[in-house]
Design a protein around this motif. Structure first.
Motif, PDB file in Angstrom:
ATOM      1  N   VAL A   1       1.141  -0.866   0.290  1.00  0.00           N
ATOM      2  CA  VAL A   1      -0.070   0.235   0.147  1.00  0.00           C
ATOM      3  C   VAL A   1       1.594   0.657  -0.168  1.00  0.00           C
ATOM      4  N   LEU A   2       0.616   1.491  -0.962  1.00  0.00           N
ATOM      5  CA  LEU A   2       1.450   3.143  -0.913  1.00  0.00           C
ATOM      6  C   LEU A   2       0.812   4.355  -0.181  1.00  0.00           C
ATOM      7  N   LEU A   3       1.885   4.984   0.933  1.00  0.00           N
ATOM      8  CA  LEU A   3       1.346   5.534   1.954  1.00  0.00           C
ATOM      9  C   LEU A   3       1.400   7.156   1.554  1.00  0.00           C
ATOM     10  N   ALA A   4       2.875   7.526   1.118  1.00  0.00           N
ATOM     11  CA  ALA A   4       2.961   8.902   0.887  1.00  0.00           C
ATOM     12  C   ALA A   4       3.863   8.679  -0.860  1.00  0.00           C
ATOM     13  N   TYR A   5       3.657  10.188  -1.599  1.00  0.00           N
ATOM     14  CA  TYR A   5       4.505   9.923  -2.579  1.00  0.00           C
ATOM     15  C   TYR A   5       4.640  11.593  -3.340  1.00  0.00           C
ATOM     16  N   HIS A   6       5.903  12.268  -2.412  1.00  0.00           N
ATOM     17  CA  HIS A   6       5.148  13.338  -2.810  1.00  0.00           C
ATOM     18  C   HIS A   6       7.148  14.228  -3.333  1.00  0.00           C
ATOM     19  N   GLU A   7       6.878  15.164  -4.686  1.00  0.00           N
ATOM     20  CA  GLU A   7       8.120  15.734  -4.598  1.00  0.00           C
ATOM     21  C   GLU A   7       8.761  16.726  -2.977  1.00  0.00           C
ATOM     22  N   ILE A   8      10.003  16.019  -3.693  1.00  0.00           N
ATOM     23  CA  ILE A   8      10.970  17.570  -1.609  1.00  0.00           C
ATOM     24  C   ILE A   8      11.784  18.078  -2.515  1.00  0.00           C
ATOM     25  N   HIS A   9      12.608  18.988  -1.794  1.00  0.00           N
ATOM     26  CA  HIS A   9      13.598  19.679  -1.970  1.00  0.00           C
ATOM     27  C   HIS A   9      14.633  19.310  -1.467  1.00  0.00           C
ATOM     28  N   GLN A  10      14.784  18.220  -0.749  1.00  0.00           N
ATOM     29  CA  GLN A  10      16.153  17.602   0.089  1.00  0.00           C
ATOM     30  C   GLN A  10      15.523  16.228   0.546  1.00  0.00           C
ATOM     31  N   ARG A  11      16.749  15.630   0.860  1.00  0.00           N
ATOM     32  CA  ARG A  11      17.268  13.657   1.243  1.00  0.00           C
ATOM     33  C   ARG A  11      16.042  14.049   2.341  1.00  0.00           C
ATOM     34  N   GLN A  12      15.884  13.018   3.395  1.00  0.00           N
ATOM     35  CA  GLN A  12      15.422  13.233   4.469  1.00  0.00           C
ATOM     36  C   GLN A  12      16.758  12.157   5.128  1.00  0.00           C
TER      37      GLN A  12
ATOM     38  N   SER B   1       1.309   0.655  20.803  1.00  0.00           N
ATOM     39  CA  SER B   1       2.737   0.756  20.510  1.00  0.00           C
ATOM     40  C   SER B   1       2.635  -0.601  19.986  1.00  0.00           C
ATOM     41  N   GLU B   2       2.698  -1.498  19.450  1.00  0.00           N
ATOM     42  CA  GLU B   2       2.805  -2.440  18.121  1.00  0.00           C
ATOM     43  C   GLU B   2       3.688  -1.577  16.844  1.00  0.00           C
ATOM     44  N   PHE B   3       4.454  -1.999  16.026  1.00  0.00           N
ATOM     45  CA  PHE B   3       4.306  -1.743  14.650  1.00  0.00           C
ATOM     46  C   PHE B   3       3.352  -1.868  13.779  1.00  0.00           C
ATOM     47  N   LYS B   4       2.401  -1.459  13.662  1.00  0.00           N
ATOM     48  CA  LYS B   4       1.014  -1.650  12.694  1.00  0.00           C
ATOM     49  C   LYS B   4       1.322  -0.574  11.519  1.00  0.00           C
ATOM     50  N   PRO B   5       2.381  -0.886  10.686  1.00  0.00           N
ATOM     51  CA  PRO B   5       2.097   0.000   9.177  1.00  0.00           C
ATOM     52  C   PRO B   5       0.915   0.904   9.034  1.00  0.00           C
ATOM     53  N   TYR B   6       0.443  -0.413   8.174  1.00  0.00           N
ATOM     54  CA  TYR B   6      -0.946  -0.417   7.490  1.00  0.00           C
ATOM     55  C   TYR B   6      -1.660   0.220   8.832  1.00  0.00           C
ATOM     56  N   GLU B   7      -2.016   0.685   9.477  1.00  0.00           N
ATOM     57  CA  GLU B   7      -2.815   1.319  10.171  1.00  0.00           C
ATOM     58  C   GLU B   7      -1.944   3.581  10.705  1.00  0.00           C
ATOM     59  N   LEU B   8      -0.711   3.639  10.070  1.00  0.00           N
ATOM     60  CA  LEU B   8      -0.246   4.454  10.050  1.00  0.00           C
ATOM     61  C   LEU B   8      -1.306   5.734   8.770  1.00  0.00           C
ATOM     62  N   SER B   9      -0.478   7.071   8.365  1.00  0.00           N
ATOM     63  CA  SER B   9      -1.085   7.937   7.781  1.00  0.00           C
ATOM     64  C   SER B   9       0.499   8.059   7.384  1.00  0.00           C
ATOM     65  N   GLY B  10       0.993   8.711   5.879  1.00  0.00           N
ATOM     66  CA  GLY B  10       1.710   8.711   5.502  1.00  0.00           C
ATOM     67  C   GLY B  10       2.585   9.843   6.363  1.00  0.00           C
ATOM     68  N   GLN B  11       2.295  10.826   6.629  1.00  0.00           N
ATOM     69  CA  GLN B  11       2.193  12.146   7.743  1.00  0.00           C
ATOM     70  C   GLN B  11       3.146  10.998   8.698  1.00  0.00           C
ATOM     71  N   SER B  12       2.423  10.190   9.305  1.00  0.00           N
ATOM     72  CA  SER B  12       3.172   9.180  11.056  1.00  0.00           C
ATOM     73  C   SER B  12       4.301   8.544   9.996  1.00  0.00           C
ATOM     74  N   ALA B  13       3.696   7.656   9.429  1.00  0.00           N
ATOM     75  CA  ALA B  13       5.343   7.027   9.015  1.00  0.00           C
ATOM     76  C   ALA B  13       5.871   7.013   8.290  1.00  0.00           C
ATOM     77  N   ALA B  14       6.335   8.434   8.159  1.00  0.00           N
ATOM     78  CA  ALA B  14       7.463   9.287   8.261  1.00  0.00           C
ATOM     79  C   ALA B  14       7.407  10.070   9.244  1.00  0.00           C
ATOM     80  N   GLY B  15       6.874  10.782   9.861  1.00  0.00           N
ATOM     81  CA  GLY B  15       7.893  10.662  11.183  1.00  0.00           C
ATOM     82  C   GLY B  15       8.405   9.629  11.801  1.00  0.00           C
TER      83      GLY B  15
END
Ligand SMILES: Cc1cc2nc3c(=O)[nH]c(=O)nc-3n(C[C@H](O)[C@H](O)[C@H](O)COP(=O)(O)O)c2cc1C
Length: 150
Positions: free
Chosen positions: A76-87, A113-127
């Motif tokens: 599942v694609l959580l996020a895709y966007h243009e960036i001006h610098q790498r993380q 407190s478990e790792f359940k990445p399907y439940e994350l928003s793109g922003q939360s997953a990135a953070g």
């Protein structure tokens, strides 16, 4: 060519062997360095959460290859966007193993407190990835990118 960042989540295939992770990291580091891609992969025995960043064409072709890999499924694609610098410019493919998962950090970005990445928003997953990555010892990670082309 400008940069994009993408994040996806997937499930390990039942046939997945824990030793497969070393092979995935090895080919990721080799191919990504050649394509000018950087990023990070978080993994436990059930899920992958991966961030790829680089030129749009490089990230798209890497993602196509990854989607065809039988070692995982249900991406599942959580996020895709243009960036001006790498993380994650320091890693052709950084790695966050389960031993680095902190319950406190997981709880900060999700409702458990478990790792359940399907439940994350793109922003939360990135953070979550950025914060978990800050605890990755540099020496235990895949060698960092030396040259960036494409
Ligand atoms: C969860 C997951 C993440 C992967 N990430 C990458 C990646 O970032 N870059 C990459 O080239 N291959 C990645 N792979 C491996 C590719 O699917 C594929 O096996 C590899 O690119 C083949 O390269 P090789 O023929 O050079 O070994 C990943 C595979 C899995 C299952």
């Amino acid at each position: 060519m400008y940069l994009v960042n993408m994040l996806y989540v997937s499930r390990t295939d039942p046939s997945f062997n824990p030793d497969d992770i070393a092979q995935i990291l090895e080919s990721s580091a080799r191919n990504n360095a050649r394509r000018g891609i950087t990023g990070i992969l978080a993994f436990n025995s059930s899920y992958f959460l991966q961030c790829l960043e680089g030129s749009r064409s490089a990230v798209n072709s890497a993602y196509h290859a990854i989607l065809n890999d039988k070692r995982h499924h249900s991406p599942v694609l959580l996020a895709y966007h243009e960036i001006h610098q790498r993380q994650f410019p320091q890693w052709a493919m950084g790695y966050i193993g389960e031993n680095l998962f902190s319950q406190e950090i997981l709880l900060r970005y999700s409702n458990s407190s478990e790792f359940k990445p399907y439940e994350l928003s793109g922003q939360s997953a990135a953070g979550l990835l950025v914060e978990l990555a800050s605890h990755v010892p540099t020496l235990s990670s895949v060698p960092h990118l030396k040259t960036v082309s494409n």
